[in-house]
Design a protein around this motif. Structure first.
Motif, PDB file in Angstrom:
ATOM      1  N   THR A  55      -0.576  -8.700   1.218  1.00  0.00           N
ATOM      2  CA  THR A  55       0.636  -8.854  -0.580  1.00  0.00           C
ATOM      3  C   THR A  55       0.042  -7.554  -1.398  1.00  0.00           C
ATOM      4  O   THR A  55      -1.015  -7.465  -1.435  1.00  0.00           O
ATOM      5  CB  THR A  55       0.926 -10.088  -0.711  1.00  0.00           C
ATOM      6  N   TYR A  56       0.848  -7.047  -1.829  1.00  0.00           N
ATOM      7  CA  TYR A  56       0.348  -6.330  -2.763  1.00  0.00           C
ATOM      8  C   TYR A  56       0.100  -7.620  -4.350  1.00  0.00           C
ATOM      9  O   TYR A  56       0.168  -8.165  -4.745  1.00  0.00           O
ATOM     10  CB  TYR A  56       1.726  -6.003  -4.187  1.00  0.00           C
ATOM     11  N   ASN A  57      -0.980  -7.082  -5.182  1.00  0.00           N
ATOM     12  CA  ASN A  57      -1.235  -7.690  -6.076  1.00  0.00           C
ATOM     13  C   ASN A  57      -2.393  -6.490  -7.003  1.00  0.00           C
ATOM     14  O   ASN A  57      -3.508  -6.423  -5.931  1.00  0.00           O
ATOM     15  CB  ASN A  57      -2.071  -8.995  -5.491  1.00  0.00           C
ATOM     16  N   GLY A  58      -2.667  -7.298  -8.161  1.00  0.00           N
ATOM     17  CA  GLY A  58      -3.654  -5.879  -8.843  1.00  0.00           C
ATOM     18  C   GLY A  58      -2.477  -5.171  -9.860  1.00  0.00           C
ATOM     19  O   GLY A  58      -1.339  -5.399 -10.514  1.00  0.00           O
ATOM     20  N   GLU A  59      -3.176  -4.151 -10.408  1.00  0.00           N
ATOM     21  CA  GLU A  59      -3.299  -3.713 -11.268  1.00  0.00           C
ATOM     22  C   GLU A  59      -2.632  -1.869 -11.543  1.00  0.00           C
ATOM     23  O   GLU A  59      -2.327  -1.400 -12.416  1.00  0.00           O
ATOM     24  CB  GLU A  59      -4.801  -3.409 -12.230  1.00  0.00           C
ATOM     25  N   ILE A  60      -3.080  -2.139 -10.250  1.00  0.00           N
ATOM     26  CA  ILE A  60      -2.491  -0.467  -9.650  1.00  0.00           C
ATOM     27  C   ILE A  60      -0.917  -0.311  -9.355  1.00  0.00           C
ATOM     28  O   ILE A  60      -0.745   0.635 -10.254  1.00  0.00           O
ATOM     29  CB  ILE A  60      -3.426   0.163  -8.484  1.00  0.00           C
ATOM     30  N   ASP A  83       6.368  -5.499 -10.762  1.00  0.00           N
ATOM     31  CA  ASP A  83       7.288  -6.484 -10.036  1.00  0.00           C
ATOM     32  C   ASP A  83       6.912  -6.525  -8.312  1.00  0.00           C
ATOM     33  O   ASP A  83       7.438  -6.889  -7.795  1.00  0.00           O
ATOM     34  CB  ASP A  83       8.606  -5.638 -10.339  1.00  0.00           C
ATOM     35  N   TYR A  84       5.950  -5.946  -8.767  1.00  0.00           N
ATOM     36  CA  TYR A  84       5.623  -5.480  -6.526  1.00  0.00           C
ATOM     37  C   TYR A  84       4.523  -7.099  -6.513  1.00  0.00           C
ATOM     38  O   TYR A  84       3.965  -6.929  -4.775  1.00  0.00           O
ATOM     39  CB  TYR A  84       4.325  -4.391  -6.749  1.00  0.00           C
ATOM     40  N   ASN A  85       4.322  -6.983  -7.120  1.00  0.00           N
ATOM     41  CA  ASN A  85       3.124  -8.075  -7.705  1.00  0.00           C
ATOM     42  C   ASN A  85       3.326  -9.857  -6.312  1.00  0.00           C
ATOM     43  O   ASN A  85       4.612  -9.546  -6.340  1.00  0.00           O
ATOM     44  CB  ASN A  85       2.609  -8.575  -8.260  1.00  0.00           C
ATOM     45  N   PHE A  86       2.750  -9.900  -5.408  1.00  0.00           N
ATOM     46  CA  PHE A  86       2.909 -11.103  -4.642  1.00  0.00           C
ATOM     47  C   PHE A  86       3.875 -10.515  -3.170  1.00  0.00           C
ATOM     48  O   PHE A  86       3.949 -11.709  -2.867  1.00  0.00           O
ATOM     49  CB  PHE A  86       3.177 -12.058  -5.146  1.00  0.00           C
TER      50      PHE A  86
END
Length: 267
Positions: free
Chosen positions: A112-117, A121-124
């Motif tokens: 899963t996308y997660n983080g500051e890069i 709206d990609y997160n989780f």
């Protein structure tokens, strides 16, 4: 630079120690190696075993070249006196979730996308790693990627690590043999990690910290600070380094740099 080094190398300690200006971790590659080895990513990958979730201290994806998928994160531990969200550690922008299936075989459940890069709206959201895994010769059976690159000792946390409250975490070592989980045991080395520290009050006036050559170093104990001759301590930590580093399945970049400095110094 001294302040940055002190925070990044001693990141496992309680917040009150990070703010102390009297003691500083001994600037020696043998000590730096273990400080980096025991440091947490804080955005770690997960491992599910019999319904219990663990968090990898360092992402096993670091064994692959290009594990950040072309992204870069150049933030420092502190920027103009304010800590960055990633605490200066590599935020690869995604979390990998592993589980143990029949026969102890480890598989990749999802990413899963997660983080500051990546954009917020990609997160989780789910992400695809098929092309990346295929290019690194990771095996796929019945539609599932097998984590057969897991081989050796990996450090785990019992909960998502929090840099402000490191003592709340339970620490483990997961031992794998070519993708199969062998055992999970307590990580006593990380739990009891106690690096030698220099007392800056002993530094003569007019001498820079980098030029300070102390006679003694200090260790925390139940009775306060315990001191030892620096020559004796350096010898012990060199022996510890030479016995330890070959048992690690992979080393973070900072560990490799410290190891190289220790090796060059030894030769």
């Amino acid at each position: 630079m001294v302040a940055l080094g002190g925070v990044s190398l001693y990141g496992q300690q309680p917040l009150e120690d990070l703010n102390s200006s009297r003691y500083q971790v001994l600037d020696a590659p043998e000590v730096e190696f273990f400080c980096n080895l025991y440091r947490d990513d804080f955005i770690g990958d997960t491992l599910s075993v019999d319904g219990k979730n663990y968090f990898f201290s360092q992402s096993p994806m670091k064994q692959f070249t290009g594990y950040m998928l072309g992204q870069t994160d150049l933030r420092l531990t502190e920027r103009f006196g304010k800590p960055s969200l990633s605490l200066g550690l590599p935020d690869k922008g995604y979390v990998l979730h592993f589980s143990i299936e029949k026969g102890g075989v480890t598989q990749v459940d999802r990413a899963t996308y997660n983080g500051e890069i990546y954009p917020e709206d990609y997160n989780f959201k789910p992400m695809q790693l098929d092309r990346f895994f295929a290019s690194h010769n990771v095996k796929k059976e019945k539609g599932v990627w097998l984590a057969d690159w897991l081989d050796g000792r990996y450090r785990l946390n019992g909960m998502q690590p929090d840099p402000l409250y490191p003592s709340r975490n339970e620490r483990y070592i997961a031992v794998f043999n070519k993708g199969k989980l062998v055992e999970i045991c307590e990580d006593t080395d990380k739990k009891n990690f106690n690096p030698p520290m220099v007392d800056l009050q002993e530094k003569p006036k007019g001498v820079a910290v980098k030029d300070f050559a102390p006679e003694y170093v200090y260790f925390k104990s139940s009775n306060g600070m315990r001191k030892e001759k620096i020559e004796v301590v350096k010898k012990k930590w060199r022996e510890k380094l030479m016995k330890s580093y070959q048992s690690e399945p992979f080393l973070d970049k900072s560990c490799g740099e410290a190891l190289m400095k220790a090796w060059v110094k030894d030769n």
